[in-house]
Design an enzyme around this catalytic site. Structure first.
Site, PDB file in Angstrom:
ATOM      1  N   TYR A   1      73.304 -37.800 -22.808  1.00 57.45           N
ATOM      2  CA  TYR A   1      74.670 -38.277 -23.051  1.00 57.45           C
ATOM      3  C   TYR A   1      74.643 -39.679 -23.650  1.00 57.45           C
ATOM      4  CZ  TYR A   1      75.630 -34.611 -19.587  1.00 57.45           C
ATOM      5  OH  TYR A   1      75.694 -33.434 -18.904  1.00 57.45           O
TER       6      TYR A   1
ATOM      7  N   GLU B   1      85.546 -39.739   3.754  1.00 67.26           N
ATOM      8  CA  GLU B   1      86.720 -39.030   3.224  1.00 67.26           C
ATOM      9  C   GLU B   1      87.947 -39.920   3.070  1.00 67.26           C
ATOM     10  OE1 GLU B   1      86.642 -35.772   6.002  1.00 67.26           O
ATOM     11  OE2 GLU B   1      85.895 -34.395   4.462  1.00 67.26           O
TER      12      GLU B   1
END
Ligand code: NI
Length: 388
Positions: free
Chosen positions: A295, A369
């Site tokens: 990339y 989370e």
């Protein structure tokens, strides 16, 4: 607490559940069939128009009540070929495959942002494309495919987020300009001449030549590259040999080269081949050298990054802004940035008290989370600001 934070809190538990479902059902790059179905089905539940530009990607399109600019928000959805060692309830159900980079969280965050922004169409104008991308982890990557499929046609700005374990939850990493490196890879196949270990002078020892190459290739960075220009060469595989008394006929080295600099990137394979040729021919071996460009570097647009910095300050406070150093990892988000201005930011998700203390791609990797709410809030707030 901002009004937006309250809306985020209302759906935070649902977003955690989505993340856990995705974590338990990881799929490899370009094989994200169930994941894409889950995402498409969830978007449809919110009444969002869904398109499927490739077999395992999903783009949700939401239009505001008035015409305006077009914003793209991107999440990647793929997992990695790693056997998960976490023991929590929602650990991988797919042996040998694991969400070990946080893309489960990225997907859940973007679903959450889509839900919030769909309910806020009074507050923005224009169009939002929610890009759920396949195949980030595997070159040539899904992003380029999606750009070629036209998902950015007419788009004015693209934003992407990576949950980032090296940063504590609550910190948002921003980098102006070059942010992630080009991850190129190479293979050197050495052909020597095997023989008896007791008579090395009658052989061309592929291991000794390979060992010389490992040392010499790493010295390119320390001796031939400007110390102020970041670069990495890492030899990560070395395959050779079969017994204690046989000199190896062949050896194979595989590794990666990382840079941000276009010119240096182009020079690297030339510098490497000079060394490989010198050492191999000097000792009588032949070689094959294969260098594959990965990339392009992720380079953050100045204005887009300033927008994100303002959003972080407004939503999470100035103390949340972390002007971090660029990262030598790679990302195919660069394919979007080659087409339109964009910013890729890092949402802190590290928390050692919660076990989120392992590096990305580790078999015990997990996220805090609580970071899901931050990511969702930032995407949503950025959209409201850009499309105000
Ligand atoms: Ni990743």
């Amino acid at each position: 607490m901002t009004e937006l934070r309250m809306r985020v809190r209302e759906i935070e538990q649902t977003v955690v559940e989505w993340r856990r479902y995705l974590h338990a059902h990881p799929e490899l790059s370009f094989q994200e069939h169930q994941t894409a179905e889950f995402v498409a089905g969830t978007l449809r539940q919110f009444g969002i128009e869904v398109t499927r530009p490739t077999p395992t990607s999903v783009v949700g399109i939401v239009r505001g009540k008035q015409a305006g600019r077009v914003l793209a928000l991107r999440a990647d959805m793929d997992a990695l070929p790693i056997h998960e060692l976490n023991e929590f309830e929602f650990k991988s159900n797919n042996p040998g495959v694991m969400h070990a980079c946080g893309h489960d969280g990225h997907t859940a965050i973007l679903l959450g942002a889509a839900r919030l922004l769909t309910g806020l169409t009074e507050h923005w104008r224009g169009e939002i494309r929610f890009i759920f991308q396949h195949g980030e982890e595997l070159h040539p990557g899904g992003a380029g495919e999606l750009v070629r499929a036209g998902v950015l046609n007419g788009v004015d700005l693209v934003l992407g987020n990576h949950l980032w374990a090296p940063l504590e939850t609550g910190q948002i990493g921003l980098v102006y300009g070059p942010a992630m490196a080009s991850p190129d890879c190479f293979t050197v196949q050495i052909q020597g001449r095997g023989g008896h270990a007791a008579a090395p002078h009658e052989t061309v020892d592929a291991i000794q030549i390979g060992a010389g190459l490992v040392t010499a290739l790493h010295q390119i960075v320390s001796r031939q590259v400007d110390p102020l220009v970041p670069a990495v060469i890492s030899v990560c595989e070395f395959h050779a040999g079969s017994a204690h008394n046989i000199i190896a006929d062949t050896a194979r080295l595989v590794g990666t080269v990382r840079t941000f600099d276009k010119q240096l990137r182009e020079e690297m394979p030339i510098k490497m081949e000079k060394i490989i040729q010198g050492i191999c021919t000097g000792f009588g071996a032949t070689y094959e050298f294969d260098y594959e460009y990965g990339y392009d570097p992720v380079v953050n647009n100045e204005e887009a990054t300033r927008l994100m910095e303002e959003v972080v300050v407004e939503q999470l406070g100035a103390q949340a802004v972390n002007h971090m150093n660029p990262v030598m990892g790679g990302e195919d988000f660069s394919a979007y940035q080659a087409a339109v201005p964009g910013c890729f930011f890092f949402t802190g998700a590290g928390n050692s008290d919660k076990g989120a203390a392992y590096p990305h791609h580790h078999p015990r990797f997990t996220i805090d989370e609580d970071a899901l709410a931050d990511g969702m809030q930032l995407f949503t707030a950025a959209a409201l600001k850009f499309l105000a």
